[in-house]
Enzyme design. Structure first.
Site, PDB file in Angstrom:
ATOM      1  N   LYS A 113      29.435  35.916  44.000  1.00 22.74           N
ATOM      2  CA  LYS A 113      28.972  36.988  43.107  1.00 22.74           C
ATOM      3  C   LYS A 113      29.745  36.975  41.798  1.00 22.74           C
ATOM      4  O   LYS A 113      30.954  36.745  41.776  1.00 22.74           O
ATOM      5  CB  LYS A 113      29.148  38.328  43.825  1.00 22.74           C
ATOM      6  CG  LYS A 113      28.602  39.541  43.085  1.00 22.74           C
ATOM      7  CD  LYS A 113      28.832  40.804  43.899  1.00 22.74           C
ATOM      8  CE  LYS A 113      28.266  42.042  43.221  1.00 22.74           C
ATOM      9  NZ  LYS A 113      28.494  43.267  44.032  1.00 22.74           N
ATOM     10  N   SER A 189      24.345  45.583  45.054  1.00 27.15           N
ATOM     11  CA  SER A 189      24.377  44.860  43.792  1.00 27.15           C
ATOM     12  C   SER A 189      24.553  43.349  43.932  1.00 27.15           C
ATOM     13  O   SER A 189      24.423  42.623  42.940  1.00 27.15           O
ATOM     14  CB  SER A 189      25.535  45.405  42.934  1.00 27.15           C
ATOM     15  OG  SER A 189      26.796  45.210  43.551  1.00 27.15           O
ATOM     16  N   SER A 213      26.881  47.139  48.705  1.00 25.39           N
ATOM     17  CA  SER A 213      26.429  46.034  47.860  1.00 25.39           C
ATOM     18  C   SER A 213      26.407  44.676  48.533  1.00 25.39           C
ATOM     19  O   SER A 213      25.863  43.728  47.975  1.00 25.39           O
ATOM     20  CB  SER A 213      27.272  45.969  46.588  1.00 25.39           C
ATOM     21  OG  SER A 213      26.979  47.064  45.753  1.00 25.39           O
TER      22      SER A 213
END
Length: 531
Positions: A113, A189, A213
């Site tokens: 990420k 996310s 997330s």
């Protein structure tokens, strides 16, 4: 803690054993048609590297071609240094040629990420204007542990801007699309991380989780997502330091367990040594053939379970009955004051994020996308008294959940989300969207684990009949008892009689890598891999 220490001594983490535990699946490639579909595993990659059937260089070239092919319509990867990737892939290829691989992940492609610091890539947090150069001392130890095992980092994954949303919407990079239906969000996310695993681009990706997330996108994309106990996988995250966890998103239970076993454990450098208080990590009985859950007390808050869409409730109840059939004892429980707990989490995470972003809020506020501005604006409305009150609620929630796990149940079962993945609205791609009701649905079962720091795992338990989108189950356990999560998740691999559903958009990277040299020699500019 003494009991945990004794268990750990009986079952020390053997990552090589975990890596080999799927060897019975190696000769069964992913196929269309429910019963036989599965994602390629880490062991699928490494076993073929060892046999020299395929090389990390071939895999890297296949991935580069795919990323170039899909980036315009599905921006999963937002940073990729092709020269760096090819260099590390060649080094891995040479090690295998000499019979000297450096670890259980040698040459296995992974994606990280964007907000997780890594060497070689600026830290942009999914924004259009941040760009922090990362030095070695800023890389989290769990990331280095994966790389020390030979993991092949292909780049940085798309995400919801600064991690402050649950859909994965990003107006600068574009929204990553759900491989089960590209008209729907991945969830966020950690949107790109989950989409990459579901798509077949990588068997393993890293996400971060301050309010679901990791678990929300993993659940909506039909993957396995783990949020371990707070500081079990140690990271010092300034963005929301009392809430954020780093963890794996994987295409199989075993690969998630393997990644956890590599990353878990106290860090040498850790703020206030918070990770040092943990007992030794272990996965007690994970590699055994045991399929019973006899003696496991499974807590269910029934009215909370039913606070979801009908298809989610139906699949969750079916999963609960499956666990009962495996010997688990189903126990009715109550989780009181959830509204107050959810509000306490909102106050805590937005306040902590706002403090970390203070300079950017003061100097670059207009450059954030509109949804981010709205969320940060809500954070600005909270007072110091409200933040302190939120911590009192947090203390209550922690005392209550610890007592429940000590006296009533071993794990808690719930849906992962209240709904399947939400549809991407046409104007949202250009302007973003802020839908607080939708956010509440996606975070409904998630928040308690972040506020209290208990571990949780999500995995598929069914699919929506109309849209074919995944429906996932969440299992939560006491602090440091990730072994219970993986035990239940492993038994639940037989929960779906026809196996996992193959995403309509899927990439067979290993299969394609076998023919990559032929395509390169022919001068083809298209991977031809995406179905």
């Amino acid at each position: 803690r003494l009991e945990q220490q004794n268990m750990a001594n009986e079952c020390k983490l053997g990552i090589a054993e975990l890596a080999r535990s799927q060897k019975n699946l190696v000769q069964t490639p992913p196929e269309s048609g429910g019963l036989f579909f599965r994602h390629w595993t880490i062991y699928d990659y490494t076993s073929r590297y060892i046999s020299l059937e395929v090389t990390p260089t071939q895999v890297a070239e296949a991935i580069i071609q795919v990323v170039e092919d899909i980036s315009n319509r599905n921006p999963i990867v937002i940073q990729m240094d092709k020269d760096r990737l090819r260099m590390f892939a060649q080094e891995s290829t040479e090690r295998y040629a000499k019979g000297a691989s450096c670890g259980v992940l040698d040459g296995v492609p992974i994606l990280i990420k964007d907000e997780i610091p890594t060497i070689g890539y600026p830290l942009t947090m999914g924004t259009s204007f941040m760009s922090e150069v990362i030095t070695e001392d800023k890389v989290p130890e769990p990331v280095n542990r994966l790389l020390d095992e030979g993991a092949l980092l292909i780049g940085k994954a798309n995400q919801h801007e600064i991690g402050i949303g649950t859909t994965g919407s990003n107006t600068f990079h574009g929204a990553a699309r759900n491989p089960y239906n590209e008209n729907y969000y991945t969830g966020g996310s950690s949107s790109g991380s989950a989409a990459a695993v579901a798509l077949g681009l990588v068997p393993l990706a890293l996400g971060s989780d301050g309010g679901g997330s990791i678990r929300i996108p993993a659940a909506l994309c039909g993957c396995v997502g783990l949020k371990a106990t707070f500081k079990r996988i140690p990271i010092d995250c300034n963005l929301a330091p009392s809430l954020v966890h780093v963890g794996p998103i994987a295409g199989s239970i075993t690969d998630a367990a393997l990644a956890y076993s590599i990353m878990a454990g106290k860090a040498k450098q850790d703020f206030r040594h918070q990770s040092w208080v943990q007992p030794l990590p272990h996965l007690f009985n994970f590699t055994s053939s045991q399929t019973t859950l006899a003696g496991i007390r499974v807590g269910v808050f029934w009215s909370h379970v039913e606070d979801a869409e009908a298809n989610v409730v139906e699949e969750t109840k079916r999963a609960i009955e499956f666990l009962r059939s495996k010997g688990a004892k189903i126990v009715d429980i109550q989780l009181p004051h959830l509204k107050e707990i959810h509000l306490a989490h909102t106050i805590t995470i937005l306040t902590e994020m706002l403090l970390h972003m203070e300079t950017h809020v003061n100097e670059n506020f207009a450059q954030f996308q509109c949804e981010t501005q709205a969320s940060l604006g809500i954070g600005m409305s909270f007072t110091a008294k409200e933040f302190l009150a939120a911590q009192k609620i947090r203390s209550y929630a922690m005392r209550h959940i610890e007592t429940m796990f000590r006296e009533e149940v071993d794990v808690i079962i719930s849906p992962a989300t209240s709904s399947v993945a939400p549809k991407i609205q046409k104007d949202a791609l250009a302007f973003g969207e802020s839908d607080l009701e939708q956010t509440a649905r996606l975070m409904n079962y998630i928040i308690h684990g972040n506020l209290t720091g208990i571990p949780a795992i999500v995995f598929p338990c069914g699919y929506d009949d109309d849209k074919g989108l995944p429906i996932s189950l969440q299992v939560q356990a006491p602090h440091w008892r990730e072994d219970l999560l993986f035990r239940i998740a492993k038994v639940s691999e037989s929960l779906l009689p026809n196996g996992w559903l193959k995403p309509p958009t899927y990439i067979d990277i290993l299969g394609a890598a076998l023919g990559i040299d032929k395509r390169l020699k022919s001068g083809s500019k298209s991977s031809g891999l995406v179905t």
